[in-house]
Design an enzyme around this catalytic site. Sequence first.
Site, PDB file in Angstrom:
ATOM      1  N   ASP A  21     -35.290 -54.688 -16.411  1.00 19.34           N
ATOM      2  CA  ASP A  21     -34.981 -53.726 -16.464  1.00 19.34           C
ATOM      3  C   ASP A  21     -33.646 -53.925 -14.985  1.00 19.34           C
ATOM      4  OD1 ASP A  21     -36.200 -53.865 -12.667  1.00 19.34           O
ATOM      5  OD2 ASP A  21     -37.723 -54.110 -14.404  1.00 19.34           O
TER       6      ASP A  21
ATOM      7  N   CYS B  85     -29.861 -53.137  -0.022  1.00 20.30           N
ATOM      8  CA  CYS B  85     -29.670 -52.360   0.303  1.00 20.30           C
ATOM      9  C   CYS B  85     -30.361 -51.631   1.247  1.00 20.30           C
ATOM     10  CB  CYS B  85     -30.774 -51.492  -0.543  1.00 20.30           C
ATOM     11  SG  CYS B  85     -31.473 -50.237  -0.587  1.00 20.30           S
TER      12      CYS B  85
ATOM     13  N   GLY C 289     -46.352 -51.020  -2.254  1.00 16.81           N
ATOM     14  CA  GLY C 289     -46.436 -52.594  -0.857  1.00 16.81           C
ATOM     15  C   GLY C 289     -47.859 -52.565  -1.027  1.00 16.81           C
TER      16      GLY C 289
ATOM     17  N   SER D 205     -42.436 -54.212 -15.900  1.00 18.29           N
ATOM     18  CA  SER D 205     -40.983 -52.683 -15.582  1.00 18.29           C
ATOM     19  C   SER D 205     -39.721 -52.577 -17.163  1.00 18.29           C
ATOM     20  CB  SER D 205     -40.482 -53.190 -14.923  1.00 18.29           C
ATOM     21  OG  SER D 205     -40.596 -53.993 -13.797  1.00 18.29           O
TER      22      SER D 205
ATOM     23  N   CYS E 160     -33.234 -42.597  -4.427  1.00 15.66           N
ATOM     24  CA  CYS E 160     -32.862 -43.674  -5.254  1.00 15.66           C
ATOM     25  C   CYS E 160     -32.975 -43.463  -6.514  1.00 15.66           C
ATOM     26  CB  CYS E 160     -33.645 -44.752  -4.225  1.00 15.66           C
ATOM     27  SG  CYS E 160     -34.018 -47.011  -4.780  1.00 15.66           S
TER      28      CYS E 160
ATOM     29  N   ASN F 204     -42.021 -44.391   5.151  1.00 18.76           N
ATOM     30  CA  ASN F 204     -41.404 -45.241   3.852  1.00 18.76           C
ATOM     31  C   ASN F 204     -39.683 -44.987   3.681  1.00 18.76           C
ATOM     32  OD1 ASN F 204     -40.293 -46.278   1.346  1.00 18.76           O
ATOM     33  ND2 ASN F 204     -41.190 -43.841   0.053  1.00 18.76           N
ATOM     34  N   GLY F 205     -39.834 -45.937   3.882  1.00 18.78           N
ATOM     35  CA  GLY F 205     -37.920 -46.213   3.872  1.00 18.78           C
ATOM     36  C   GLY F 205     -37.572 -46.888   4.821  1.00 18.78           C
TER      37      GLY F 205
ATOM     38  N   TYR G 224     -37.223 -48.575 -12.043  1.00 15.22           N
ATOM     39  CA  TYR G 224     -37.915 -49.754 -11.408  1.00 15.22           C
ATOM     40  C   TYR G 224     -39.352 -48.900 -10.389  1.00 15.22           C
ATOM     41  CZ  TYR G 224     -39.835 -54.058  -8.869  1.00 15.22           C
ATOM     42  OH  TYR G 224     -40.667 -54.869  -8.860  1.00 15.22           O
TER      43      TYR G 224
ATOM     44  N   CYS H  57     -42.354 -48.274   0.670  1.00 18.24           N
ATOM     45  CA  CYS H  57     -44.282 -48.626   0.850  1.00 18.24           C
ATOM     46  C   CYS H  57     -44.576 -46.984   0.293  1.00 18.24           C
ATOM     47  CB  CYS H  57     -44.192 -47.474   2.552  1.00 18.24           C
ATOM     48  SG  CYS H  57     -43.471 -48.715   3.485  1.00 18.24           S
TER      49      CYS H  57
HETATM   50  S1  SF4 Z   1     -28.768 -49.134  -1.876  1.00 19.62           S
HETATM   51 FE1  SF4 Z   1     -31.292 -49.094  -2.360  1.00 19.62          FE
HETATM   52  S2  SF4 Z   1     -31.855 -46.548  -2.067  1.00 19.62           S
HETATM   53 FE2  SF4 Z   1     -30.001 -46.517  -2.606  1.00 19.62          FE
HETATM   54  S3  SF4 Z   1     -30.299 -47.102  -5.101  1.00 19.62           S
HETATM   55 FE3  SF4 Z   1     -29.837 -49.379  -4.157  1.00 19.62          FE
HETATM   56  S4  SF4 Z   1     -32.223 -49.835  -3.668  1.00 19.62           S
HETATM   57 FE4  SF4 Z   1     -32.127 -47.269  -4.029  1.00 19.62          FE
END
Ligand code: SF4
Length: 490
Positions: A374, A410, A55, A311, A264, A129-130, A270, A28
């Site tokens: 990427d 992730c 987003g 990218s 991150c 965001n997250g 990217y 986001c």
């Molecule tokens: S696990 Fe998620 S937060 Fe951690 S580097 Fe990979 S995409 Fe980013």
Amino acid sequence: MKKRNLDPNHQKLINQRDLQNDKPEEACGVFAVYAPKEDVSRLAYFGLHALQHRGQESAGIAVGDGKSIFVVKDMGLVPQVFDERSLAGLQGHIALGHVRYSTTGSTRWENAQPVHKTFDEGTLALAHNGNLVNSKHLKEMLQRNGSFFNSTSDTEVIADLIASFVGDGSVEKAVVQTMNLLEGAFAVAMITEKALYAFRDAQGLRPMCIGKLKNGSYVISSETCGLDIIGAKFVDEVKPGELVKVSKKGLSRRQVLEPKPSLCVFEFIYFARPDSNLLDKNLYAARKKMGVLLAKEAPVKADLVIGVPDSGVPAAIGFAEESGLPYGEGLIKNRYIGRTFIQPSQTIREVGIKMKLNPLASVINGKRIIVVDDSIVRGNTTKKIIGLLRDAGAKEIHVRISSPPYKYPCFYGIDTASIDNLIASENSIEEIAKKIKAETLNYLSLDSLIKSTGSSKNKFCHACLTGDYPVKIPSELRVSKLMLEKSPSN
Ligand code: SF4
């Protein structure tokens, strides 16, 4: 608040996400501004435009005028959700905007942000965001205490916690109490009728920065490109674990959680726009450096280097420069395919990747091509791109990826589904090369990736590359995404 019934095709399209996207899906974008003498809703609109890449499912703006908060949000891109009339109706001195790509919570209007909560002494609007890793537990706790939820997103849980704590004292105190309960990734901006707040998790997993307009007013943005578009100057990042407040008294900052920085690393690879800066480094320069180091690590004889737009392009330019090979545009991107307007018919699905990318046969025909991208997540798109290049007459295709293999899911706000969808989790590099039908395939090493950022490894989350998760993942989440057998040690 306005609510629209979606055309069934639009909803169907949103549900199936992107027809060919093979990237980790963005989370986001958050943008907020406290500017008493400015048209704050229009500033938020421009800020969200700059953050649209983060987003595309929904967009929203909330405005506070000292007495009330008004919110307009809907499914769609920023210019589809807002027009002159809706912006004119959002008058005040504080604005909060959000663009959403759903991660936790399904794609529906109720999950669009900012979320809006009332409490005894007022109202708040909040955008996030997250992804939290303990939202289920927190939601159950709140429900036991009588809370009702309209959405399935983490964001409402955060807003509800703050609203429930306000009864014990000030809004700022309620935010501090809430920050101490949240686990996972949260870069949050929130407004009340009178003040703007922004806060980040202790790891600072998702980015967020502070900017200043010429007249001294403050701005909060997920990325620095959101500041640039409205002429705001970068002041600082909201530090991991920090709470920032802007009110008529000005800006105040408070370190609430002990910082354990783990940004991150995919923001560098990217997610973030190349014209944004993170950790004092421009992302275009960092991505170009990734290409330079990739060329040193994995050289190959070829006639031409091309990048997968958009990218993969900065790394391709770096690769070409370092290897002394010509760089060319071998794939042309159709920039005007708005996802919202693509009809998800069978015919269109069969057209597949060609909707987005068209190979330039006159450049490719008869040549040995190095294709730089990427990342590879599932592998479907890379395979299709190689097919397109082959059809356009490429003699050899060598794939170079400017990040290490993406092996683990992730849990912090990036949607990559479970581990069995990740091609690198179960296949060696040689096996992946075979599956995508490339002559050769190489990835950038983690050391070189980190070197390109100008920072150090311990400043980043790189869990999807290494499996080293900076925030502990509760067992039920680990079981579902990592496909683990349920056991006490999980
Ligand atoms: S696990 Fe998620 S937060 Fe951690 S580097 Fe990979 S995409 Fe980013």
